[in-house]
Design a protein around this motif. Structure first.
Motif, PDB file in Angstrom:
ATOM      1  N   THR A  40       0.834  -1.204   0.000  1.00 24.49           N
ATOM      2  CA  THR A  40       0.000   0.000   0.000  1.00 24.49           C
ATOM      3  C   THR A  40       0.870   1.257   0.000  1.00 24.49           C
ATOM      4  O   THR A  40       0.572   2.229  -0.700  1.00 24.49           O
ATOM      5  CB  THR A  40      -0.951  -0.004   1.218  1.00 24.49           C
ATOM      6  N   GLN A  82      -7.434   0.388  -0.450  1.00 22.15           N
ATOM      7  CA  GLN A  82      -7.653  -0.883   0.250  1.00 22.15           C
ATOM      8  C   GLN A  82      -8.938  -0.797   1.070  1.00 22.15           C
ATOM      9  O   GLN A  82      -9.759  -1.704   1.053  1.00 22.15           O
ATOM     10  CB  GLN A  82      -6.447  -1.158   1.150  1.00 22.15           C
ATOM     11  N   ASP A 172      -5.968  -1.444  -5.049  1.00 26.79           N
ATOM     12  CA  ASP A 172      -5.449  -2.001  -3.792  1.00 26.79           C
ATOM     13  C   ASP A 172      -6.492  -2.937  -3.189  1.00 26.79           C
ATOM     14  O   ASP A 172      -7.508  -2.497  -2.667  1.00 26.79           O
ATOM     15  CB  ASP A 172      -5.085  -0.878  -2.816  1.00 26.79           C
ATOM     16  N   GLU A 173      -6.229  -4.222  -3.299  1.00 27.84           N
ATOM     17  CA  GLU A 173      -7.121  -5.275  -2.800  1.00 27.84           C
ATOM     18  C   GLU A 173      -8.575  -5.104  -3.264  1.00 27.84           C
ATOM     19  O   GLU A 173      -9.489  -5.016  -2.442  1.00 27.84           O
ATOM     20  CB  GLU A 173      -7.036  -5.353  -1.264  1.00 27.84           C
TER      21      GLU A 173
END
Ligand SMILES: Nc1ncnc2c1ncn2[C@@H]1O[C@H](COP(=O)(O)OP(=O)(O)OP(=O)(O)O)[C@@H](O)[C@H]1O
Ligand SMILES: [Mg+2]
Length: 268
Positions: A40, A82, A172-173
């Motif tokens: 991240t 995320q 991000d994810e």
């Protein structure tokens, strides 16, 4: 994208220390690594949300170091978070329209030529509606973003990122916390980005998904890139297995090496 000598410390802790990494164009690259590996943080640096202590990187031959996020978005690079940052007090359609700012809507121009502004507004709305249709959120367009499920928020976030017509998308994810029923649809959307010519970099912990959609895998551990290559190769790499062993103990090793018994259960 090519990045060199990127480092970032928090206190005495070197969160990112990447000598060199390349993200292939018009391909899907997975960034993997244990919790705290610096994934991240690297996203924050590459997308201009945070500034590195050292380093340079370029996208399409243009240096991006020191350029803030709203400008990198105009240059064709967007990212998602995320933890979703959808604006709870806006409706789904309003959030989408807001996603377009930064790229278009030069206020000066708009104030001199209101007709330009109006036609641009209209274009933005059309694009938002088209994307909401594609991401199956159209029925929710007037609902508050706060009322969406976690998975729908992930979809909204990806759809909103596309408002700027990016060339390079950092996710991000994108699948984290998404109901399994929605995962396939998210995967398909990621594959679509590539079909449409975009370059995708995404963080993911689930190795099945990585193997399924990634063309290239970059592995980080303790801030560094410890391996990169095609998924089949990287997942056999002892350094990768070690990196995961370090923090996930032996829990993920079967996933990484892809060893399964006859019934399809992971070998642990
Ligand atoms: N704002 C911050 N202040 C202090 N330390 C930070 C900050 N952001 C990240 N770190 C530290 O930097 C390291 C890398 O964190 P980062 O969030 O980038 O990891 P990650 O690979 O994304 O992990 P995860 O898989 O859990 O999301 C960790 O040790 C973390 O504690
Ligand atoms: Mg992270």
């Amino acid at each position: 994208m090519v990045a060199d000598n990127i480092s970032k410390s928090f206190g005495g802790n070197k969160a990112v220390d990447v000598e060199h990494v390349e993200i292939p164009r018009n391909a899907i690259t997975a960034l993997i690594g244990p919790n705290g590996a610096g994934k991240t943080t690297l996203f924050n640096l590459l997308s201009g949300f945070d500034t590195p202590d050292t380093g340079t990187w370029e996208f399409n031959g243009r240096g991006l170091a020191g350029i803030p996020a709203y400008k990198t978005a105009r240059m064709g690079q967007v990212r998602t978070f995320q933890l979703t940052k959808v604006l709870q007090r806006l409706t789904v359609l309003e959030s989408m329209k807001l996603g377009a700012t930064g790229q278009t809507g030069e206020r000066m121009l708009a104030s001199f030529f209101p007709f330009l502004w109006r036609s641009q507004e209209n274009q933005i709305e059309q694009r938002a509606l088209g994307l909401l249709e594609k991401f199956k959120l159209i029925a929710k367009k007037d609902d508050y973003s706060a009322a969406l499920s976690g998975g729908q928020r992930k979809l909204l976030e990806m759809a909103r990122a596309l408002m700027t017509e990016p060339e390079f998308v950092l996710l991000d994810e994108p699948m984290a916390g998404v109901n399994p029923a929605l995962v396939q649809s998210l995967l398909d959307h990621v594959l679509d980005l590539k079909k449409e010519g975009m370059t995708v970099l995404f963080v993911e912990h689930d190795m099945h998904m990585v193997r399924h959609i990634a063309d290239w895998v970059v592995v980080m551990a303790e801030g560094r890139v410890v391996a990169e290559g095609p998924p089949e190769e990287v997942m056999q790499d002892p350094a990768v297995i070690d990196a995961y062993l370090g923090s996930h103990l032996d829990q993920d090793i079967g996933v990484i090496t892809g060893r399964y018994d006859e019934e399809g259960n992971r070998v642990r």
